[in-house]
Write a protein that holds these residues in place. Structure first.
Motif, PDB file in Angstrom:
ATOM      1  N   SER A  39       0.780  -1.256  -0.001  1.00 45.83           N
ATOM      2  CA  SER A  39       0.097  -0.121   0.079  1.00 45.83           C
ATOM      3  C   SER A  39       0.786   1.234  -0.016  1.00 45.83           C
ATOM      4  CB  SER A  39      -0.857   0.045   0.989  1.00 45.83           C
ATOM      5  OG  SER A  39      -0.210   0.085   2.375  1.00 45.83           O
ATOM      6  N   TYR A  40       2.054   1.200   0.218  1.00 42.67           N
ATOM      7  CA  TYR A  40       3.000   2.465   0.382  1.00 42.67           C
ATOM      8  C   TYR A  40       3.555   2.564  -1.336  1.00 42.67           C
ATOM      9  CZ  TYR A  40       6.273  -1.602   0.258  1.00 42.67           C
ATOM     10  OH  TYR A  40       6.770  -2.874   0.042  1.00 42.67           O
ATOM     11  N   GLY A  41       3.529   2.042  -2.157  1.00 44.14           N
ATOM     12  CA  GLY A  41       3.795   2.187  -3.305  1.00 44.14           C
ATOM     13  C   GLY A  41       2.993   3.189  -4.301  1.00 44.14           C
ATOM     14  N   PHE A  42       2.927   2.980  -5.389  1.00 45.97           N
ATOM     15  CA  PHE A  42       2.673   4.041  -6.435  1.00 45.97           C
ATOM     16  C   PHE A  42       1.186   3.921  -6.829  1.00 45.97           C
ATOM     17  CE2 PHE A  42       6.977   3.862  -8.090  1.00 45.97           C
ATOM     18  CZ  PHE A  42       7.571   4.936  -7.356  1.00 45.97           C
ATOM     19  N   GLY A  43       0.440   2.718  -6.553  1.00 49.27           N
ATOM     20  CA  GLY A  43      -0.807   2.630  -7.256  1.00 49.27           C
ATOM     21  C   GLY A  43      -1.990   2.043  -6.109  1.00 49.27           C
ATOM     22  N   SER A  44      -2.989   1.834  -6.552  1.00 51.97           N
ATOM     23  CA  SER A  44      -4.077   1.358  -5.729  1.00 51.97           C
ATOM     24  C   SER A  44      -4.525  -0.122  -6.334  1.00 51.97           C
ATOM     25  CB  SER A  44      -5.232   2.276  -5.767  1.00 51.97           C
ATOM     26  OG  SER A  44      -5.828   2.534  -6.722  1.00 51.97           O
ATOM     27  N   VAL A  45      -5.573  -0.845  -5.637  1.00 55.81           N
ATOM     28  CA  VAL A  45      -5.992  -2.174  -6.199  1.00 55.81           C
ATOM     29  C   VAL A  45      -7.331  -2.358  -5.707  1.00 55.81           C
ATOM     30  CG1 VAL A  45      -3.654  -3.009  -6.348  1.00 55.81           C
ATOM     31  CG2 VAL A  45      -5.242  -3.451  -4.222  1.00 55.81           C
ATOM     32  N   SER A  46      -8.337  -3.138  -6.529  1.00 49.91           N
ATOM     33  CA  SER A  46      -9.450  -3.267  -6.246  1.00 49.91           C
ATOM     34  C   SER A  46      -9.648  -4.664  -5.102  1.00 49.91           C
ATOM     35  CB  SER A  46     -10.153  -3.580  -7.548  1.00 49.91           C
ATOM     36  OG  SER A  46      -9.649  -4.682  -8.160  1.00 49.91           O
ATOM     37  N   ARG A  47      -8.530  -5.448  -5.085  1.00 49.31           N
ATOM     38  CA  ARG A  47      -8.797  -6.328  -4.018  1.00 49.31           C
ATOM     39  C   ARG A  47      -7.316  -6.880  -4.074  1.00 49.31           C
ATOM     40  NH1 ARG A  47      -7.776 -11.151  -6.316  1.00 49.31           N
ATOM     41  NH2 ARG A  47      -8.450 -12.317  -4.222  1.00 49.31           N
ATOM     42  N   ALA A  48      -7.198  -7.488  -2.840  1.00 52.12           N
ATOM     43  CA  ALA A  48      -5.984  -8.344  -2.479  1.00 52.12           C
ATOM     44  C   ALA A  48      -6.095  -9.186  -1.608  1.00 52.12           C
ATOM     45  CB  ALA A  48      -4.866  -7.135  -1.727  1.00 52.12           C
ATOM     46  N   ASP A  49      -5.507 -10.203  -1.460  1.00 51.49           N
ATOM     47  CA  ASP A  49      -5.335 -11.436  -0.621  1.00 51.49           C
ATOM     48  C   ASP A  49      -4.702 -10.909   0.799  1.00 51.49           C
ATOM     49  OD1 ASP A  49      -6.548 -13.735  -2.138  1.00 51.49           O
ATOM     50  OD2 ASP A  49      -4.606 -13.090  -3.545  1.00 51.49           O
ATOM     51  N   PHE A  50      -3.578 -10.053   0.494  1.00 58.84           N
ATOM     52  CA  PHE A  50      -3.028  -9.704   1.857  1.00 58.84           C
ATOM     53  C   PHE A  50      -2.564  -8.189   1.541  1.00 58.84           C
ATOM     54  CE2 PHE A  50      -1.883 -13.983   1.473  1.00 58.84           C
ATOM     55  CZ  PHE A  50      -2.271 -14.383   2.810  1.00 58.84           C
ATOM     56  N   THR A  51      -2.432  -7.168   2.586  1.00 59.82           N
ATOM     57  CA  THR A  51      -2.036  -5.839   2.400  1.00 59.82           C
ATOM     58  C   THR A  51      -1.015  -5.335   3.213  1.00 59.82           C
ATOM     59  OG1 THR A  51      -4.150  -5.184   1.604  1.00 59.82           O
ATOM     60  CG2 THR A  51      -2.629  -3.438   2.298  1.00 59.82           C
ATOM     61  N   ILE A  52       0.314  -4.898   2.840  1.00 62.82           N
ATOM     62  CA  ILE A  52       1.237  -4.725   3.794  1.00 62.82           C
ATOM     63  C   ILE A  52       1.433  -2.979   3.611  1.00 62.82           C
ATOM     64  CG2 ILE A  52       2.277  -6.798   3.752  1.00 62.82           C
ATOM     65  CD1 ILE A  52       4.404  -5.484   1.825  1.00 62.82           C
ATOM     66  N   ASN A  53       1.516  -2.478   4.817  1.00 64.09           N
ATOM     67  CA  ASN A  53       1.793  -1.005   4.671  1.00 64.09           C
ATOM     68  C   ASN A  53       3.187  -0.427   4.980  1.00 64.09           C
ATOM     69  OD1 ASN A  53      -0.865  -0.540   4.944  1.00 64.09           O
ATOM     70  ND2 ASN A  53      -1.018  -1.102   7.189  1.00 64.09           N
ATOM     71  N   ARG A  54       4.245  -1.551   5.032  1.00 68.72           N
ATOM     72  CA  ARG A  54       5.588  -1.238   4.939  1.00 68.72           C
ATOM     73  C   ARG A  54       6.315  -2.785   4.607  1.00 68.72           C
ATOM     74  NH1 ARG A  54       7.285  -1.026  11.495  1.00 68.72           N
ATOM     75  NH2 ARG A  54       6.013  -2.860  11.977  1.00 68.72           N
ATOM     76  N   LEU A  55       7.412  -2.710   4.261  1.00 69.08           N
ATOM     77  CA  LEU A  55       8.129  -3.748   3.745  1.00 69.08           C
ATOM     78  C   LEU A  55       8.047  -4.967   5.077  1.00 69.08           C
ATOM     79  CD1 LEU A  55      10.982  -2.943   1.258  1.00 69.08           C
ATOM     80  CD2 LEU A  55       9.350  -4.679   1.123  1.00 69.08           C
ATOM     81  N   LYS A  56       8.656  -4.426   6.214  1.00 71.25           N
ATOM     82  CA  LYS A  56       8.930  -5.086   7.393  1.00 71.25           C
ATOM     83  C   LYS A  56       7.486  -6.067   7.784  1.00 71.25           C
ATOM     84  CE  LYS A  56      10.752  -4.859  11.908  1.00 71.25           C
ATOM     85  NZ  LYS A  56      11.434  -3.859  13.146  1.00 71.25           N
ATOM     86  N   ASP A  57       6.385  -5.659   7.295  1.00 76.23           N
ATOM     87  CA  ASP A  57       5.269  -6.322   7.405  1.00 76.23           C
ATOM     88  C   ASP A  57       5.164  -7.551   6.805  1.00 76.23           C
ATOM     89  OD1 ASP A  57       4.221  -4.002   8.797  1.00 76.23           O
ATOM     90  OD2 ASP A  57       2.935  -3.491   7.138  1.00 76.23           O
ATOM     91  N   LEU A  58       6.072  -7.978   5.822  1.00 73.80           N
ATOM     92  CA  LEU A  58       6.210  -9.373   5.267  1.00 73.80           C
ATOM     93  C   LEU A  58       6.790 -10.032   6.255  1.00 73.80           C
ATOM     94  CD1 LEU A  58       7.367  -8.529   1.637  1.00 73.80           C
ATOM     95  CD2 LEU A  58       5.387  -9.418   2.241  1.00 73.80           C
ATOM     96  N   VAL A  59       7.674  -9.588   7.035  1.00 76.28           N
ATOM     97  CA  VAL A  59       8.361 -10.676   8.008  1.00 76.28           C
ATOM     98  C   VAL A  59       7.283 -11.126   8.962  1.00 76.28           C
ATOM     99  CG1 VAL A  59       9.999 -10.761   9.694  1.00 76.28           C
ATOM    100  CG2 VAL A  59      10.633  -9.471   7.530  1.00 76.28           C
ATOM    101  N   GLU A  60       6.487 -10.229   9.310  1.00 79.27           N
ATOM    102  CA  GLU A  60       5.213 -10.689  10.486  1.00 79.27           C
ATOM    103  C   GLU A  60       4.495 -11.668   9.684  1.00 79.27           C
ATOM    104  OE1 GLU A  60       4.038  -6.892  12.068  1.00 79.27           O
ATOM    105  OE2 GLU A  60       6.198  -6.404  12.775  1.00 79.27           O
ATOM    106  N   LEU A  61       4.099 -11.251   8.361  1.00 78.16           N
ATOM    107  CA  LEU A  61       2.949 -11.792   7.665  1.00 78.16           C
ATOM    108  C   LEU A  61       3.662 -13.419   7.538  1.00 78.16           C
ATOM    109  CD1 LEU A  61       0.159 -11.657   6.256  1.00 78.16           C
ATOM    110  CD2 LEU A  61       1.217 -10.728   4.223  1.00 78.16           C
ATOM    111  N   PHE A  62       4.545 -13.435   7.047  1.00 76.77           N
ATOM    112  CA  PHE A  62       5.176 -14.964   6.487  1.00 76.77           C
ATOM    113  C   PHE A  62       6.126 -15.446   7.374  1.00 76.77           C
ATOM    114  CE2 PHE A  62       3.866 -12.880   2.141  1.00 76.77           C
ATOM    115  CZ  PHE A  62       2.495 -13.554   2.386  1.00 76.77           C
ATOM    116  N   ASN A  63       6.245 -15.052   8.765  1.00 79.03           N
ATOM    117  CA  ASN A  63       7.011 -15.618   9.971  1.00 79.03           C
ATOM    118  C   ASN A  63       6.881 -17.095  10.105  1.00 79.03           C
ATOM    119  OD1 ASN A  63       8.930 -15.785  11.615  1.00 79.03           O
ATOM    120  ND2 ASN A  63       7.871 -14.812  13.267  1.00 79.03           N
TER     121      ASN A  63
END
Length: 206
Positions: free
Chosen positions: A182-206
């Motif tokens: 979500s911190y990038g350049f665009g927007s989307v109509s749907r997503a399976d997961f959303t991250i607000n910063r890169l570090k969220d990936l570590v917590e999401l897929f730990n």
């Protein structure tokens, strides 16, 4: 999940500040182009393939002129980025280091040949990635390139991380889950997961 495939622009880095200088150095030699390109112009074309970029930025020029200009711009931006790099998003290397210890990492971007290599060269991050692909090498769409990476590396359960609607559609085409940056350049109509910063990936897929 066995792997993570990343988009590049708006997901891992923001290269617009450097790219805009390179592009305008090329465009200054074309009298038929009156205005300089801005960073906002570049953000508006991120994720598009070169032919789409030409139609959007230079709609009044003939297609072969669009192609000539963009070929020169793309060559110049790769040169600039290999020498100066771009702005990496916060804690990128630490996140890649952590994720690569558990998953195979890849990049699939709608860029020209040489662009991902410039990202690797300046920032020395290639050691975290297993493979990459782009339409500059294959002539394929992003969804097709994702499937190519999956086939080439025998991936059975990857996710795709990107920041635009085009990224979401590419992931859907490949039949894999989509993580919206979500911190990038665009927007989307749907997503399976959303991250607000890169570090969220570590917590999401730990």
């Amino acid at each position: 999940m066995d792997s993570i495939i990343f988009d590049l622009d708006g997901t891992l880095w923001d290269s617009t500040e450097v790219v805009v200088v390179g592009w305008n150095s090329v465009l200054s030699s074309y009298t038929e182009i009156g205005n300089e390109i801005t960073k906002d112009d570049l953000k508006g074309i991120m994720g598009l393939q070169v032919a789409e970029v030409g139609r959007k930025l230079f709609p009044n020029l003939e297609e072969h002129i669009q192609e000539k200009i963009l070929s020169e711009c793309c060559a110049m931006e790769c040169q600039y980025l290999a020498e100066q790099g771009g702005r990496l998003y916060e804690e990128l290397e630490a996140v890649l280091q952590t994720l690569s210890s558990k998953y195979k990492l890849f990049i699939v971007s709608n860029c020209q040949a040489g662009y991902i290599e410039a990202f690797y060269k300046y920032h020395q991050l290639d050691k975290y990635f297993t493979d990459f692909e782009n339409p500059g090498r294959t002539g394929l769409s992003k969804g097709e390139n994702i499937k190519l990476i999956m086939q080439r590396n025998n991936l059975t359960n990857p996710v795709y991380v990107g920041d635009t609607e085009g990224d979401q559609k590419a992931a859907a085409f490949a039949g894999i889950p989509f993580v919206f940056a979500s911190y990038g350049f665009g927007s989307v109509s749907r997503a399976d997961f959303t991250i607000n910063r890169l570090k969220d990936l570590v917590e999401l897929f730990n």
